[in-house]
Design an enzyme around this catalytic site. Structure first.
Site, PDB file in Angstrom:
ATOM      1  N   ALA A  65      -8.870   0.911  -4.133  1.00  0.00           N
ATOM      2  CA  ALA A  65      -7.885   1.908  -4.529  1.00  0.00           C
ATOM      3  C   ALA A  65      -6.589   1.202  -4.884  1.00  0.00           C
ATOM      4  O   ALA A  65      -6.360   0.073  -4.456  1.00  0.00           O
ATOM      5  CB  ALA A  65      -7.645   2.878  -3.376  1.00  0.00           C
ATOM      6  N   GLY A 103     -12.521   0.682  -2.222  1.00  0.00           N
ATOM      7  CA  GLY A 103     -13.074   1.703  -3.126  1.00  0.00           C
ATOM      8  C   GLY A 103     -13.982   1.097  -4.179  1.00  0.00           C
ATOM      9  O   GLY A 103     -14.879   1.766  -4.701  1.00  0.00           O
ATOM     10  N   GLU A 106     -17.246   0.801  -2.544  1.00  0.00           N
ATOM     11  CA  GLU A 106     -17.736   2.173  -2.338  1.00  0.00           C
ATOM     12  C   GLU A 106     -18.322   2.743  -3.639  1.00  0.00           C
ATOM     13  O   GLU A 106     -19.310   3.471  -3.607  1.00  0.00           O
ATOM     14  CB  GLU A 106     -16.600   3.046  -1.788  1.00  0.00           C
ATOM     15  CG  GLU A 106     -16.219   2.690  -0.352  1.00  0.00           C
ATOM     16  CD  GLU A 106     -14.999   3.428   0.133  1.00  0.00           C
ATOM     17  OE1 GLU A 106     -15.061   4.017   1.230  1.00  0.00           O
ATOM     18  OE2 GLU A 106     -13.980   3.437  -0.610  1.00  0.00           O
ATOM     19  N   GLU A 126     -10.126  -2.218   4.205  1.00  0.00           N
ATOM     20  CA  GLU A 126      -9.086  -1.192   4.370  1.00  0.00           C
ATOM     21  C   GLU A 126      -8.349  -1.317   5.708  1.00  0.00           C
ATOM     22  O   GLU A 126      -7.149  -1.041   5.799  1.00  0.00           O
ATOM     23  CB  GLU A 126      -9.725   0.203   4.279  1.00  0.00           C
ATOM     24  CG  GLU A 126     -10.097   0.642   2.865  1.00  0.00           C
ATOM     25  CD  GLU A 126     -11.461   0.147   2.426  1.00  0.00           C
ATOM     26  OE1 GLU A 126     -11.968   0.659   1.413  1.00  0.00           O
ATOM     27  OE2 GLU A 126     -12.026  -0.764   3.072  1.00  0.00           O
TER      28      GLU A 126
HETATM   29  N1  T1G Z   1      -3.860  -2.130  -5.381  1.00  0.00           N
HETATM   30  C1  T1G Z   1      -2.747  -2.453  -6.099  1.00  0.00           C
HETATM   31  N2  T1G Z   1      -2.419  -3.729  -6.483  1.00  0.00           N
HETATM   32  C2  T1G Z   1      -3.278  -4.689  -6.135  1.00  0.00           C
HETATM   33  C3  T1G Z   1      -4.463  -4.428  -5.388  1.00  0.00           C
HETATM   34  C4  T1G Z   1      -4.748  -3.081  -5.017  1.00  0.00           C
HETATM   35  N3  T1G Z   1      -5.850  -2.744  -4.338  1.00  0.00           N
HETATM   36  N4  T1G Z   1      -5.086  -5.613  -5.184  1.00  0.00           N
HETATM   37  C5  T1G Z   1      -4.332  -6.555  -5.784  1.00  0.00           C
HETATM   38  N5  T1G Z   1      -3.246  -6.012  -6.355  1.00  0.00           N
HETATM   39  C6  T1G Z   1      -2.213  -6.714  -7.130  1.00  0.00           C
HETATM   40  C7  T1G Z   1      -1.352  -7.643  -6.265  1.00  0.00           C
HETATM   41  O1  T1G Z   1      -0.288  -6.955  -5.687  1.00  0.00           O
HETATM   42  C8  T1G Z   1      -0.891  -8.662  -7.294  1.00  0.00           C
HETATM   43  O2  T1G Z   1       0.142  -8.066  -8.025  1.00  0.00           O
HETATM   44  C9  T1G Z   1      -2.098  -8.783  -8.210  1.00  0.00           C
HETATM   45  O3  T1G Z   1      -2.862  -7.588  -8.018  1.00  0.00           O
HETATM   46  C10 T1G Z   1      -2.969  -9.956  -7.898  1.00  0.00           C
HETATM   47  O4  T1G Z   1      -3.318  -9.903  -6.538  1.00  0.00           O
HETATM   48  C11 T1G Z   1     -10.556   4.573  -0.951  1.00  0.00           C
HETATM   49  C12 T1G Z   1      -8.604   3.386   0.660  1.00  0.00           C
HETATM   50  C13 T1G Z   1      -8.385  -8.706  -4.764  1.00  0.00           C
HETATM   51  C14 T1G Z   1      -8.646 -10.513  -3.105  1.00  0.00           C
HETATM   52  O5  T1G Z   1      -7.450  -4.163   0.210  1.00  0.00           O
HETATM   53  O6  T1G Z   1      -7.179  -8.508  -1.259  1.00  0.00           O
HETATM   54  O7  T1G Z   1      -9.834   0.937  -1.528  1.00  0.00           O
HETATM   55  O8  T1G Z   1       1.964  -9.545  -7.317  1.00  0.00           O
HETATM   56  O9  T1G Z   1      -2.094 -12.010  -5.878  1.00  0.00           O
HETATM   57  O10 T1G Z   1      -4.939 -13.789  -4.513  1.00  0.00           O
HETATM   58  O11 T1G Z   1     -11.666   3.314   0.597  1.00  0.00           O
HETATM   59  O12 T1G Z   1      -5.501  -8.961  -4.215  1.00  0.00           O
HETATM   60  O13 T1G Z   1       0.780  -9.966  -9.446  1.00  0.00           O
HETATM   61  O14 T1G Z   1       2.259  -7.931  -9.196  1.00  0.00           O
HETATM   62  O15 T1G Z   1      -3.620 -10.804  -4.262  1.00  0.00           O
HETATM   63  O16 T1G Z   1      -6.539 -13.449  -6.452  1.00  0.00           O
HETATM   64  C15 T1G Z   1      -8.820  -1.959  -0.586  1.00  0.00           C
HETATM   65  C16 T1G Z   1      -6.520  -5.876  -1.890  1.00  0.00           C
HETATM   66  C17 T1G Z   1      -7.771  -1.010  -1.028  1.00  0.00           C
HETATM   67  C18 T1G Z   1      -7.924  -5.456  -1.724  1.00  0.00           C
HETATM   68  C19 T1G Z   1      -7.259 -10.859  -5.182  1.00  0.00           C
HETATM   69  N6  T1G Z   1      -8.704  -3.189  -1.332  1.00  0.00           N
HETATM   70  N7  T1G Z   1      -6.402  -7.019  -2.782  1.00  0.00           N
HETATM   71  O17 T1G Z   1      -6.495 -11.837  -4.548  1.00  0.00           O
HETATM   72  O18 T1G Z   1      -4.578 -12.000  -6.249  1.00  0.00           O
HETATM   73  S1  T1G Z   1      -7.832   0.477  -0.054  1.00  0.00           S
HETATM   74  C20 T1G Z   1      -8.004  -4.210  -0.867  1.00  0.00           C
HETATM   75  C21 T1G Z   1      -6.732  -8.266  -2.362  1.00  0.00           C
HETATM   76  C22 T1G Z   1      -9.203   1.327  -0.627  1.00  0.00           C
HETATM   77  C23 T1G Z   1     -10.781   3.218  -0.425  1.00  0.00           C
HETATM   78  C24 T1G Z   1      -9.599   2.556   0.144  1.00  0.00           C
HETATM   79  C25 T1G Z   1      -6.466  -9.370  -3.328  1.00  0.00           C
HETATM   80  C26 T1G Z   1      -7.717  -9.827  -4.099  1.00  0.00           C
HETATM   81  P1  T1G Z   1       1.340  -8.918  -8.532  1.00  0.00           P
HETATM   82  P2  T1G Z   1      -3.347 -11.226  -5.638  1.00  0.00           P
HETATM   83  P3  T1G Z   1      -5.656 -12.888  -5.458  1.00  0.00           P
END
Ligand code: T1G
Length: 702
Positions: A65, A103, A106, A126
């Site tokens: 998400a 997500g 999922e 999450e």
């Molecule tokens: N939402 C918004 N921005 C995101 C994002 C996300 N999920 N993931 C990454 N970014 C942005 C980040 O801020 C950065 O932005 C750029 O992407 C590159 O990220 C319904 C509720 C995927 C392993 O927790 O763990 O799904 O600084 O520097 O080191 O059940 O990003 O360049 O402007 O981290 O290569 C669950 C979170 C969400 C994954 C890549 N997902 N992301 O790592 O790049 S909750 C997560 C990460 C959800 C559902 C629920 C990592 C990455 P900017 P980065 P990276």
């Protein structure tokens, strides 16, 4: 971004290919879910389409998400993508590369098949941002891989490599070759006619097995009790997986949604989301040209094979970068290399490192005893004694031998970086690279910019930190730079509260209850009271007004240096690291209070917490005023990764905002009245309170 722009639908060879294209990580931002639903509808309606593929454009499948949307009002969607994918009468194959997280996974679990390239990673992380998988993940994953394995993945939030995901049964096939799209279309065609469609929601066999071990949920709750104290998300994750075993699928989904809603706007979730973005923001250098992309260093050198030097060398070897360790005396070199071997051997003994991997890393660390031997290295980190004359001598030699463009970095934790830079003809290439002990373990990497350090050198040094798995944060050169400087008042207040009647065990209990893994006095016993004693002696010698800390000084002079002497702030039984409160310490405190006429009193837990943290909030504001850190959130990242600040509290400045800027100012002004100059409120703090602003959004002045 409209649906059409973030999701594409193309028909190729009778297969409908749905591509999510929402850079940088295809998060499920505005228009993405709607775009996927529209695409599936088109595929279902198109008689030429026998199956569909869901994939991501660019470097990843879907990373979850859009975390930036959390906490914002969102209209309840008429249809859920999961239900639409699941209910499709034509098979949908999720083709995974890069990350399928949250997500994203999922959506894959709602598809009928999942294939992945070998380098892919999947997970439901999450819990790491204080919520839980809210798109059916807690109900589908247990049905696919069994509740135990699912619960482990969901409560840890770890990213699972494709091979393990295949072994667990999350993905059906690992794709060879480079062209995932082509392979996905081939796979989709191979299952196009297969019926019934394998809907994960219908799978029951793995759930049945759990009924044989109903105690697994209580066991998991017990196993996380210490680490997850004060937190809700990990326990809600367990409750959801338990619902997958005890409730029908759709009832379990309702439980998941209810518990998700409880977490989304919790303080814990807000703090963890803040920490997530603060850790991404800290990598950005204000004003740096967009195309400033320093290369990955290929070779490194470390001057000094002491405890820090050895740990730094291990950091490079641990990430596959060949490193030379220079010591002028062979004896010191051998001793240093033996310490490195011993450290690795401890990890092998603990089973956290394979013997072969130990050998591979050791082979990357080359002991040398001549400066010429390191001349071609891309970066050199000086880690010799904290003595100005020795450091100046080292940098003069480095200036003479190192190739042009090499990064000349110092691991000094206190000495002004300019002192080393000014003995070279290339001060622009000199910066601080401040590791925290143990250097191969602690994640914080403080890059210290001197007055003449170029932005290329700062960016280069920060990249070095990231390339060895650290979190790089920039500080300006000053006494204690940003991290230690912001923590110094915390230490001073913890010592002075003792003189007023607080006890080490009370202070430690307050900070452990607050969420620290260990109390500050117990940490001091672990690292040794004598280290800070020497620093204080140097400071007292240099500054006659320096406020002596009598209690710790006396303990060290009594030979109580901490765990290593069996006694410090606590006493320790032989071979046991359990801290026991000690009457001797109480009597030293009473003796100092009597001698200096300090009135003894009792402290509330809240006063202790505020006294320690407010002192550092005030100093952090001064650091920002002086431009010695770019952002308040950088200082929070330093506290999370340098000082063990509890992550679900967001950080020092995030915590201050939970108290409120006006209340923080009122409190500090009260102590300014009572204790004098050391509590004089910083101007920036006054400004933030006056404007009702927030500490965590504060930036460097100018
Ligand atoms: N939402 C918004 N921005 C995101 C994002 C996300 N999920 N993931 C990454 N970014 C942005 C980040 O801020 C950065 O932005 C750029 O992407 C590159 O990220 C319904 C509720 C995927 C392993 O927790 O763990 O799904 O600084 O520097 O080191 O059940 O990003 O360049 O402007 O981290 O290569 C669950 C979170 C969400 C994954 C890549 N997902 N992301 O790592 O790049 S909750 C997560 C990460 C959800 C559902 C629920 C990592 C990455 P900017 P980065 P990276």
């Amino acid at each position: 971004m409209s649906e059409a722009e973030v999701v594409r639908f193309e028909v190729e060879d009778g297969v409908g290919v749905i591509t999510v294209d929402n850079p940088p990580v295809n998060a499920l931002g505005p228009g993405v879910r709607e775009g996927i639903i529209a695409a599936v509808d088109r595929g279902v309606a198109d008689p030429n389409v026998s199956a569909m593929v869901l994939m991501g454009a660019g470097r990843s499948f879907i990373a979850g998400a859009d975390i930036r949307q959390f906490g914002k009002p969102r209209p309840a969607p008429a249809r859920l993508t999961h239900d639409v994918l699941d209910a499709s009468p034509k098979p949908v194959v999720a083709a995974i590369h890069g990350y399928a997280l949250g997500g994203g996974l999922e959506h894959a679990l709602s598809s009928h098949y999942r294939i992945a390239v070998a380098s892919a990673r999947v997970g439901l992380p999450e819990v790491l941002i204080g919520v839980l998988p809210g798109g059916g993940g807690t109900q589908r994953l247990p049905r696919l891989i069994g509740p135990k394995a699912a619960m482990e993945m969901i409560v840890s939030g770890r990213h699972v490599p494709a091979a393990e995901a295949k072994a667990l049964g999350i993905v059906d096939a690992i794709v060879e070759g480079q062209d995932l799209r082509k392979e996905a279309i081939r796979f989709a065609k191979s299952v196009a006619a297969k019926r019934p469609l394998p809907r994960v929601r219908d799978k029951a066999d793995r759930i049945a097995e759990a009924k044989a071990d109903p105690g697994m949920f209580e066991a998991m709750r017990k196993s996380i009790a210490r680490k997850a104290r004060n937190q809700k998300a990990p326990y809600h994750c367990i409750a959801c997986v338990e619902a997958a075993v005890t409730q029908p699928f759709d009832e379990g989904l309702k439980t998941e949604r209810r518990l998700f809603a409880e977490l989304e706007n919790s303080e814990e979730a807000k703090a963890l989301r803040y920490a997530f973005f603060a850790e991404r923001e800290v990598a950005k250098i204000p004003g740096a040209p967009k195309d400033l992309k320093p290369p990955r260093v290929k070779t490194a050198a470390v001057i000094g094979a002491g405890t820090m030097g050895g740990g730094i060398a291990m950091s490079f070897a641990d990430f596959g970068i060949p490193v030379k360790v220079l010591e002028v005396s062979r004896e010191a070199l051998d001793k240093g290399m033996q310490r490195v071997r011993d450290n690795y051997a401890v990890s092998v003994k603990r089973g956290s490192l394979a013997q072969a991997e130990m050998e591979r890393r050791l082979a990357l660390i080359e002991p040398v005893d001549r400066y010429e031997a390191i001349a071609d290295c891309d970066v050199v980190i000086e880690a010799v004694f904290e003595r100005v004359d020795v450091k100046k001598e080292v940098f003069a030699k480095l200036d003479a031998v190192m190739k042009p463009g090499a990064l000349l970095l110092t691991n000094s934790s206190a000495i002004d970086t300019d002192i080393m830079a000014n003995v070279t003809k290339r001060p622009q290439d000199v910066a601080g690279a401040h590791f925290f002990a143990p250097a191969n373990v602690m994640k914080l990497f403080e890059v210290v910019k001197g007055t003449k350090t170029s932005i290329e050198t700062i960016a280069g040094a920060m990249k070095v930190g990231r390339d060895i798995g650290k979190i790089s944060a920039v500080a300006g050169t000053c006494d204690g730079f940003a991290a230690n400087r912001s923590r110094a008042p915390f230490i001073t207040e913890m010592m002075l509260m003792l003189e007023e009647g607080a006890l080490p065990e009370q202070v430690d209990k307050v900070m452990v209850d607050f969420g620290y893994p260990m109390g500050p006095f117990a940490v001091s016993d672990l690292s040794g009271l004598d280290i800070s004693y020497d620093t204080r002696k140097r400071r007292a010698a240099a500054d006659p007004n320096y406020r002596k800390l009598h209690v710790p000084d006396r303990l060290v002079e009594m030979g109580r240096k901490g765990q290593k002497t069996g006694a410090g702030w606590y006493r320790y039984e032989k071979g046991d690291r359990t801290p026991h409160p000690d009457e001797v310490v109480k009597s030293v405190i009473a003796e100092v209070a009597r001698e200096f006429g300090i009135e003894q009193r009792t402290f509330t837990d809240d006063e202790i917490l505020r006294r320690l943290l407010c002192a550092s909030v005030n100093e952090a504001c001064k650091i920002l005023e002086e431009g010695k850190a770019y952002r308040a959130s950088d200082i929070d990242v330093m506290w999370l990764h340098g000082f063990g600040f509890p992550r679900y509290r967001g950080g020092l400045m995030f915590w201050a905002d939970t108290v409120g800027s006006r209340e923080i100012l009122r409190q500090i002004e009260e102590w300014h009245q009572r204790y004098g100059a050391r509590w004089k409120p910083a101007n920036l703090l006054r400004e933030i309170a006056a404007s009702g602003g927030s500490f965590r959004e504060a930036k460097a002045a100018g």
